[in-house]
Design an enzyme around this catalytic site. Structure first.
Site, PDB file in Angstrom:
ATOM      1  N   GLU A  91       0.857  -1.195   0.000  1.00  0.00           N
ATOM      2  CA  GLU A  91       0.000   0.000   0.000  1.00  0.00           C
ATOM      3  C   GLU A  91       0.888   1.238   0.000  1.00  0.00           C
ATOM      4  O   GLU A  91       2.093   1.144   0.281  1.00  0.00           O
ATOM      5  CB  GLU A  91      -0.869   0.012   1.267  1.00  0.00           C
ATOM      6  CG  GLU A  91      -1.825  -1.165   1.318  1.00  0.00           C
ATOM      7  CD  GLU A  91      -2.729  -1.142   2.547  1.00  0.00           C
ATOM      8  OE1 GLU A  91      -2.568  -0.239   3.405  1.00  0.00           O
ATOM      9  OE2 GLU A  91      -3.596  -2.020   2.622  1.00  0.00           O
ATOM     10  N   PRO A  92       0.294   2.414  -0.254  1.00  0.00           N
ATOM     11  CA  PRO A  92       1.119   3.634  -0.216  1.00  0.00           C
ATOM     12  C   PRO A  92       1.880   3.766   1.113  1.00  0.00           C
ATOM     13  O   PRO A  92       3.036   4.175   1.134  1.00  0.00           O
ATOM     14  CB  PRO A  92       0.086   4.752  -0.381  1.00  0.00           C
ATOM     15  CG  PRO A  92      -1.039   4.117  -1.140  1.00  0.00           C
ATOM     16  CD  PRO A  92      -1.081   2.684  -0.700  1.00  0.00           C
ATOM     17  N   GLY A 127       4.891  -0.865   2.826  1.00  0.00           N
ATOM     18  CA  GLY A 127       5.733  -1.576   1.867  1.00  0.00           C
ATOM     19  C   GLY A 127       6.475  -2.676   2.582  1.00  0.00           C
ATOM     20  O   GLY A 127       5.942  -3.775   2.785  1.00  0.00           O
ATOM     21  N   SER A 128       7.700  -2.361   3.064  1.00  0.00           N
ATOM     22  CA  SER A 128       8.461  -3.349   3.824  1.00  0.00           C
ATOM     23  C   SER A 128       7.724  -3.741   5.104  1.00  0.00           C
ATOM     24  O   SER A 128       7.748  -4.900   5.520  1.00  0.00           O
ATOM     25  CB  SER A 128       9.838  -2.781   4.182  1.00  0.00           C
ATOM     26  OG  SER A 128      10.636  -2.735   3.020  1.00  0.00           O
ATOM     27  N   ILE A 164       0.996  -2.880  -7.944  1.00  0.00           N
ATOM     28  CA  ILE A 164       0.517  -4.265  -8.032  1.00  0.00           C
ATOM     29  C   ILE A 164       0.786  -4.805  -9.439  1.00  0.00           C
ATOM     30  O   ILE A 164       0.201  -4.324 -10.431  1.00  0.00           O
ATOM     31  CB  ILE A 164      -0.989  -4.341  -7.663  1.00  0.00           C
ATOM     32  CG1 ILE A 164      -1.222  -3.728  -6.266  1.00  0.00           C
ATOM     33  CG2 ILE A 164      -1.483  -5.783  -7.732  1.00  0.00           C
ATOM     34  CD1 ILE A 164      -0.352  -4.296  -5.136  1.00  0.00           C
ATOM     35  N   ASP A 206       7.422 -16.800   0.721  1.00  0.00           N
ATOM     36  CA  ASP A 206       8.525 -17.770   0.869  1.00  0.00           C
ATOM     37  C   ASP A 206       8.759 -18.497  -0.453  1.00  0.00           C
ATOM     38  O   ASP A 206       9.895 -18.703  -0.893  1.00  0.00           O
ATOM     39  CB  ASP A 206       8.178 -18.845   1.913  1.00  0.00           C
ATOM     40  CG  ASP A 206       8.487 -18.380   3.332  1.00  0.00           C
ATOM     41  OD1 ASP A 206       9.149 -17.340   3.493  1.00  0.00           O
ATOM     42  OD2 ASP A 206       8.050 -19.072   4.273  1.00  0.00           O
ATOM     43  N   ARG A 228       9.808 -15.980  -3.364  1.00  0.00           N
ATOM     44  CA  ARG A 228      11.194 -15.493  -3.294  1.00  0.00           C
ATOM     45  C   ARG A 228      12.166 -16.472  -3.938  1.00  0.00           C
ATOM     46  O   ARG A 228      13.181 -16.075  -4.525  1.00  0.00           O
ATOM     47  CB  ARG A 228      11.552 -15.205  -1.832  1.00  0.00           C
ATOM     48  CG  ARG A 228      10.899 -13.924  -1.345  1.00  0.00           C
ATOM     49  CD  ARG A 228      10.920 -13.737   0.145  1.00  0.00           C
ATOM     50  NE  ARG A 228      10.218 -12.490   0.485  1.00  0.00           N
ATOM     51  CZ  ARG A 228       9.753 -12.192   1.690  1.00  0.00           C
ATOM     52  NH1 ARG A 228       9.892 -13.049   2.692  1.00  0.00           N
ATOM     53  NH2 ARG A 228       9.130 -11.052   1.896  1.00  0.00           N
ATOM     54  N   GLY A 284      31.675  -2.093 -22.301  1.00  0.00           N
ATOM     55  CA  GLY A 284      32.218  -0.737 -22.419  1.00  0.00           C
ATOM     56  C   GLY A 284      31.154   0.228 -22.936  1.00  0.00           C
ATOM     57  O   GLY A 284      29.994   0.138 -22.542  1.00  0.00           O
ATOM     58  N   GLU A 321       9.046  -8.432  -3.760  1.00  0.00           N
ATOM     59  CA  GLU A 321       8.921  -9.635  -2.912  1.00  0.00           C
ATOM     60  C   GLU A 321       9.885  -9.554  -1.720  1.00  0.00           C
ATOM     61  O   GLU A 321      10.407 -10.569  -1.245  1.00  0.00           O
ATOM     62  CB  GLU A 321       9.070 -10.911  -3.745  1.00  0.00           C
ATOM     63  CG  GLU A 321       7.970 -10.967  -4.809  1.00  0.00           C
ATOM     64  CD  GLU A 321       7.673 -12.318  -5.389  1.00  0.00           C
ATOM     65  OE1 GLU A 321       7.991 -13.333  -4.753  1.00  0.00           O
ATOM     66  OE2 GLU A 321       7.090 -12.353  -6.489  1.00  0.00           O
TER      67      GLU A 321
END
Ligand code: COS
Length: 386
Positions: free
Chosen positions: A126-127, A130-131, A156, A240, A243, A339, A363
């Site tokens: 959501e706004p 997050g974490s 999303i 889980d 990830r 390069g 995730e």
């Protein structure tokens, strides 16, 4: 039970051919048009890619985690936008239903997900959450036979194409943190559900993220996944698995980039010899190879252990942390080996460099993986299991 080795090999070869013959030639086009052509989507359906992780009884391929990761490694060897078309159906969009759905929920939605006729998407972020996913504020208030959802979900993946969302929302608004959260299946056509415009992004053109907005959206009680108040656990279990899948995709990209680096360095001549014969270039290649090999080994070990029924929270986070950080370094070295050409769009390397960046964010960021790993270590030590 382990997946039949011959069938597994045939599937992997089929996916490799699809990636090499169909996806790689279209990478520049997808990067420029921001769309994966419909014929590619149709071919992915025919290959069964949307149903990789859906059990056979619901029309999927029912792969074990080891095989799913092997397929994800192959899909990683092209622009990640291609994988993303089916990515939410394979991973975070479908797995709440696969792991926690009732028989009726599975019957209703999994066959469509497996066929690619229903696109599923995972709405946790959501706004303001997050974490710290447990602080989400989207509400789901019980009203008779329905829950009434209000709130906004952000970034999303595949929301603009989704027919179904797995939505984490707070059923107990007075309970703070993860405990008051429940998980739901919400159909896109539910009145009160709307989807924002796709965001402009740094990379992965062809894959889209949008806001999903709920305004008095009435969701039937039978769409609750698992028990009320257990939605956070549902989300974490799904992650889980997700990830490990993402680790494999990122590592597939690293393998592709190593191939690109070696090919280019073998042809590009400077100082009278191919640059692959210059030792400082060799160091860039060797470090990339060693890290990518280590990532592959971690992923396969964690996947096999998950298939054997072990809890792989710490292994999945370790794999995601290592594999995606390694991928970031490999993508950076690829630009270095190429390069000036690495900075020019036509060579495609700068596109991979941009595409790779999200792997360390979604995730769960690398920092979240570190937190999870440290917490699990502490927990194991307290239980005398280290
Ligand atoms: N599997 C099953 N259950 C889990 C779990 C897992 N991997 N991880 C946590 N849980 C359970 C815990 O056991 C706990 O339950 P109990 O209270 O019954 O013990 C509950 O979930 C809450 O867990 P915890 O206390 O660890 O929650 P926190 O709010 O402290 O946060 C982190 C946990 C940081 C790990 C979580 O918020 C997270 O993963 N954040 C990143 C989110 C993310 O990946 N976002 C990307 C969006 S999807 S693209």
């Amino acid at each position: 039970m382990a997946f039949d080795a011959e069938i597994r090999q045939a599937l992997i070869e089929q996916v490799r051919r699809f990636v090499t013959e169909k996806c790689i030639p279209l990478e520049n086009q997808v990067g420029e048009t921001d769309e994966v052509p419909q014929e590619i989507v149709d071919e992915m359906k025919q290959l069964g890619l949307f149903g990789l992780a859906v059990p056979e009884e619901f029309g999927g391929l029912g792969l074990d985690m080891e095989t799913e990761c092997l397929v994800a490694l192959e899909l990683g060897r092209t622009s990640p936008a291609f994988r993303s078309v089916a990515g939410t159906n394979i991973g975070i969009g479908s797995q709440a239903l696969v792991l926690f759905g009732t028989p009726a929920q599975k019957d209703k939605w999994l066959p469509g997900i497996a066929a690619g006729d229903l696109i599923s998407s995972f709405a946790l972020t959501e706004p303001g959450a997050g974490s710290d996913a447990g602080s989400l504020t989207t509400k789901a208030i019980r009203d008779g036979d329905h829950y009434v959802l209000n709130g906004t979900k952000r970034y999303i993946t595949n929301a603009n194409k989704a027919d179904l969302f797995t939505v984490m929302a707070r059923t107990a608004p007075d309970v703070k943190g993860p405990k008051g959260v429940s998980a739901f299946v919400v159909e896109r056509n539910t009145p009160g559900v709307s989807v924002g415009q796709p965001e402009k992004k740094m990379g992965q053109q062809g894959a889209h993220v949008c806001d999903v907005i709920f305004e008095d959206a009435r969701v039937p009680v039978e769409n609750l996944i698992g028990k009320e108040g257990e939605g956070f656990k549902v989300a974490m279990s799904v992650l889980d698995k997700g990830r490990l899948h993402i680790s494999a995709v990122a590592t597939g990209m690293s393998e592709r980039l190593i191939k690109e680096m070696v090919t280019y360095a073998s042809e590009r001549v400077q100082g009278g010899k191919p640059i692959i014969d210059h030792q400082l270039i060799q160091a860039l290649l060797a470090d990339s190879q060693a890290e990518t090999y280590a990532a592959r080994c971690m992923i396969m070990d964690a996947a096999r252990r998950r298939d054997a029924g072990e809890n792989v929270t710490i292994l999945a986070s370790s794999a995601k942390l290592f594999a995606t950080e390694a991928n970031g370094k490999v993508a950076d070295r690829a630009v270095q080996v190429f390069g000036g050409a690495g900075y020019i769009t036509d060579y495609g390397i700068e596109r991979f460099y941009r595409d790779a960046r999200i792997f360390r964010l979604y995730e769960g960021t690398s920092q979240i993986q570190q937190i999870i790993i440290a917490r699990e270590l502490k927990r194991a030590a307290q239980a005398d299991q280290l």
